[in-house]
Design a protein around this motif. Structure first.
Motif, PDB file in Angstrom:
ATOM      1  N   TYR A  99      44.822  27.278   4.260  1.00 12.40           N
ATOM      2  CA  TYR A  99      45.964  28.461   4.951  1.00 12.40           C
ATOM      3  C   TYR A  99      46.902  28.879   6.233  1.00 12.40           C
ATOM      4  O   TYR A  99      45.499  27.605   7.040  1.00 12.40           O
ATOM      5  CB  TYR A  99      44.639  30.504   4.992  1.00 12.40           C
ATOM      6  CG  TYR A  99      45.084  30.629   3.829  1.00 12.40           C
ATOM      7  CD1 TYR A  99      45.367  31.301   2.721  1.00 12.40           C
ATOM      8  CD2 TYR A  99      43.052  29.793   2.590  1.00 12.40           C
ATOM      9  CE1 TYR A  99      45.361  31.242   1.712  1.00 12.40           C
ATOM     10  CE2 TYR A  99      43.222  30.392   1.660  1.00 12.40           C
ATOM     11  CZ  TYR A  99      44.240  30.917   0.957  1.00 12.40           C
ATOM     12  OH  TYR A  99      44.063  31.149  -0.303  1.00 12.40           O
ATOM     13  N   ARG A 144      41.346  25.445  -0.592  1.00 12.69           N
ATOM     14  CA  ARG A 144      41.711  26.307  -0.076  1.00 12.69           C
ATOM     15  C   ARG A 144      42.527  26.059   1.339  1.00 12.69           C
ATOM     16  O   ARG A 144      41.194  26.380   2.497  1.00 12.69           O
ATOM     17  CB  ARG A 144      41.473  28.098  -0.371  1.00 12.69           C
ATOM     18  CG  ARG A 144      41.175  28.421  -1.800  1.00 12.69           C
ATOM     19  CD  ARG A 144      40.795  30.188  -1.688  1.00 12.69           C
ATOM     20  NE  ARG A 144      39.827  29.985  -1.549  1.00 12.69           N
ATOM     21  CZ  ARG A 144      38.989  29.642  -1.948  1.00 12.69           C
ATOM     22  NH1 ARG A 144      38.729  28.491  -3.182  1.00 12.69           N
ATOM     23  NH2 ARG A 144      37.157  29.441  -1.384  1.00 12.69           N
ATOM     24  N   LYS A 157      49.231  31.038   2.540  1.00 10.44           N
ATOM     25  CA  LYS A 157      48.809  29.547   1.936  1.00 10.44           C
ATOM     26  C   LYS A 157      49.678  27.879   2.727  1.00 10.44           C
ATOM     27  O   LYS A 157      50.470  28.452   2.429  1.00 10.44           O
ATOM     28  CB  LYS A 157      48.014  30.025   0.673  1.00 10.44           C
ATOM     29  CG  LYS A 157      47.447  28.374  -0.273  1.00 10.44           C
ATOM     30  CD  LYS A 157      47.477  28.372  -1.984  1.00 10.44           C
ATOM     31  CE  LYS A 157      46.630  27.147  -2.317  1.00 10.44           C
ATOM     32  NZ  LYS A 157      45.999  27.409  -3.379  1.00 10.44           N
ATOM     33  N   ALA A 209      38.970  30.065   3.293  1.00 12.68           N
ATOM     34  CA  ALA A 209      39.554  29.002   3.703  1.00 12.68           C
ATOM     35  C   ALA A 209      38.687  28.101   3.685  1.00 12.68           C
ATOM     36  O   ALA A 209      37.609  27.680   4.485  1.00 12.68           O
ATOM     37  CB  ALA A 209      40.792  28.941   4.795  1.00 12.68           C
TER      38      ALA A 209
END
Length: 452
Positions: free
Chosen positions: A299, A297, A171, A132
């Protein structure tokens, strides 16, 4: 894992703008939660998980007082203090920007008002497994709604976040404050088309516990457009993960493009090179397929529904957390309930139930106390009855006083014969003898205040 791979930062420079009734100039992070200041809880959490060094960001004018208080608590941590100017309007992201040159690895960021029971190892492992950019801790919200608010009666509107996420992967796809919308929440068609199974929730609490890649702080260092982590940085990066990004030529993991970051070009900080892909393949954290096609990304780590977590950022959460301290203290700290009562205090009462008592406090005989937090240096004289209340440092309660569901500010004095119910008493305020008050806020400031 904790002390070697991650740097720990505790944000303690907040001015407590939602707690003026009980602060009046005192450091927010030193407000009592049970017998300890609230900043002790995130620090103790880090200590239990193997961290040895912690960077604490404080206001310059409060640094000495905070340092002295923490020194007395004898934590086994090496604490480094970074102070920001007291007169500056410095948000949480601004604070991280100011310490960016001290960041040498990925970071774990906690707020001083985050009182959570959490296995940090699971949080950090999930961050690595998902590779992440940012991972945020989400918990079940609304656990303080049953508290009767002291002070003038008013409608309470809970703060809520609107969070969109993908259940299968955790996510985070969308984040905004509910206060940004009137009646309906509008989502872009592009977001919905790409994520048709997105779940939207307004009942999750952002616990202000974040794990971040080092590049996120480096990105903050070159852009001054983002001031707050929750309100600006998180939504900004969540949106960026939906955008296309430039292709990086296959080489040894470096490129001319990636070597010269430009202001606000986030992809030059987050770029996922061929070398990164090779490292990812070789990593032990490959339990499931990861969406490595995009370098950004975000999360969420969802805490178990039975876990405890609260942000002490308003009067309601402050009172709720203190009234539940007997219930949550062993899980939060690993200590027994005995640690809630200081051995340096003199307690002569035989009618004391579920009370936390700080250092050097004197409680006389012929007193009845039930479910209270009584901080350091307080004096409670005979023939008093106190229930469901918080007495902060140095409070004096004289004879024949009844206090029910109140917060009594630092060094306030409640004179004999007074009866207080659902009241907020400001710091240093003297309640006159035989005062009978209910649902009011009494302070040295002019007039009464409405409590939101």
């Amino acid at each position: 894992m904790g002390q070697q791979e991650f740097q720990a930062i505790v944000l303690a420079a907040g001015k407590g703008t939602r707690l003026p009734e009980i602060l009046e100039g005192r450091p927010k992070c030193l407000l009592p939660i049970g017998p300890y200041p609230m900043i002790w809880y995130p620090l103790q959490l880090l200590q239990r998980h193997g961290f040895a060094d912690v960077l604490i960001i404080v206001q310059e004018s409060e640094k000495s007082e905070i340092q002295q208080r923490l020194d007395r608590l004898q934590l086994k941590l090496k604490l480094e203090y970074f102070s920001i100017p007291t007169d500056s309007e410095c948000g949480t992201a601004d604070s991280l920007r100011l310490v960016s040159d001290k960041i040498k690895s990925d970071v774990l960021v906690l707020s001083c008002d985050s009182i959570v029971e959490l296995n940090l190892y699971s949080l950090l492992s999930q961050f690595r497994e998902q590779d992440a950019s940012i991972q945020m801790l989400l918990m079940e919200g609304g656990k303080d709604q049953d508290v009767v608010m002291p002070g003038p009666k008013s409608k309470y509107k809970a703060e809520k976040d609107i969070i969109g996420y993908e259940k299968a992967t955790s996510k985070v796809l969308f984040m905004a404050s509910a206060s940004d919308f009137e009646e309906t929440v509008k989502l872009s068609g592009h977001l919905l088309r790409k994520n048709p199974e997105m779940t939207i929730s307004s009942y999750l609490l952002d616990a202000h516990v974040y794990v971040m890649k080092k590049w996120v702080v480096e990105y903050l260092a070159v852009t001054d457009a983002l001031s707050a982590v929750k309100g600006e940085l998180l939504p900004h990066i969540i949106k960026k993960q939906m955008l296309q990004f430039p292709t990086v030529p296959e080489n040894d993991g470096t490129s001319e493009y990636a070597a010269k970051p430009k202001v606000d070009d986030i992809f030059q900080f987050a770029i996922y090179t061929e070398m990164d892909k090779k490292i990812d393949i070789a990593s032990i954290f490959n339990k499931e397929d990861k969406a490595t096609s995009h370098p950004i990304r975000c999360y969420a780590h969802f805490a178990d529904s039975s876990a405890f977590g609260v942000r002490v950022n308003n009067v309601r959460s402050f009172l709720s957390c203190n009234l539940r301290i007997f219930e949550i203290f062993p899980a939060l700290t690993g200590f027994t309930e005995r640690e809630l009562v200081s051995q340096t205090s003199s307690i002569k009462s035989t009618q004391i139930t579920k009370c936390a008592v700080g250092d050097m406090t004197t409680i006389s005989e012929k007193t009845s106390l039930n479910q209270n937090v009584i901080a350091n240096g307080c004096t409670i004289q005979p023939k008093t009855r106190i229930n469901n209340s918080v007495l902060m440092d140095g409070v004096t309660v004289e004879e024949n006083v009844v206090i029910d569901n109140c917060i009594i500010g630092e060094k306030a004095v409640v004179k004999s014969g007074s009866v207080l119910k659902n009241c907020l008493i400001g710091p240093h305020f003297v309640v006159a003898p035989s005062t009978k008050k209910e649902n009011v806020y009494l302070s040295n400031a002019d007039g009464f205040m409405t409590i939101d």
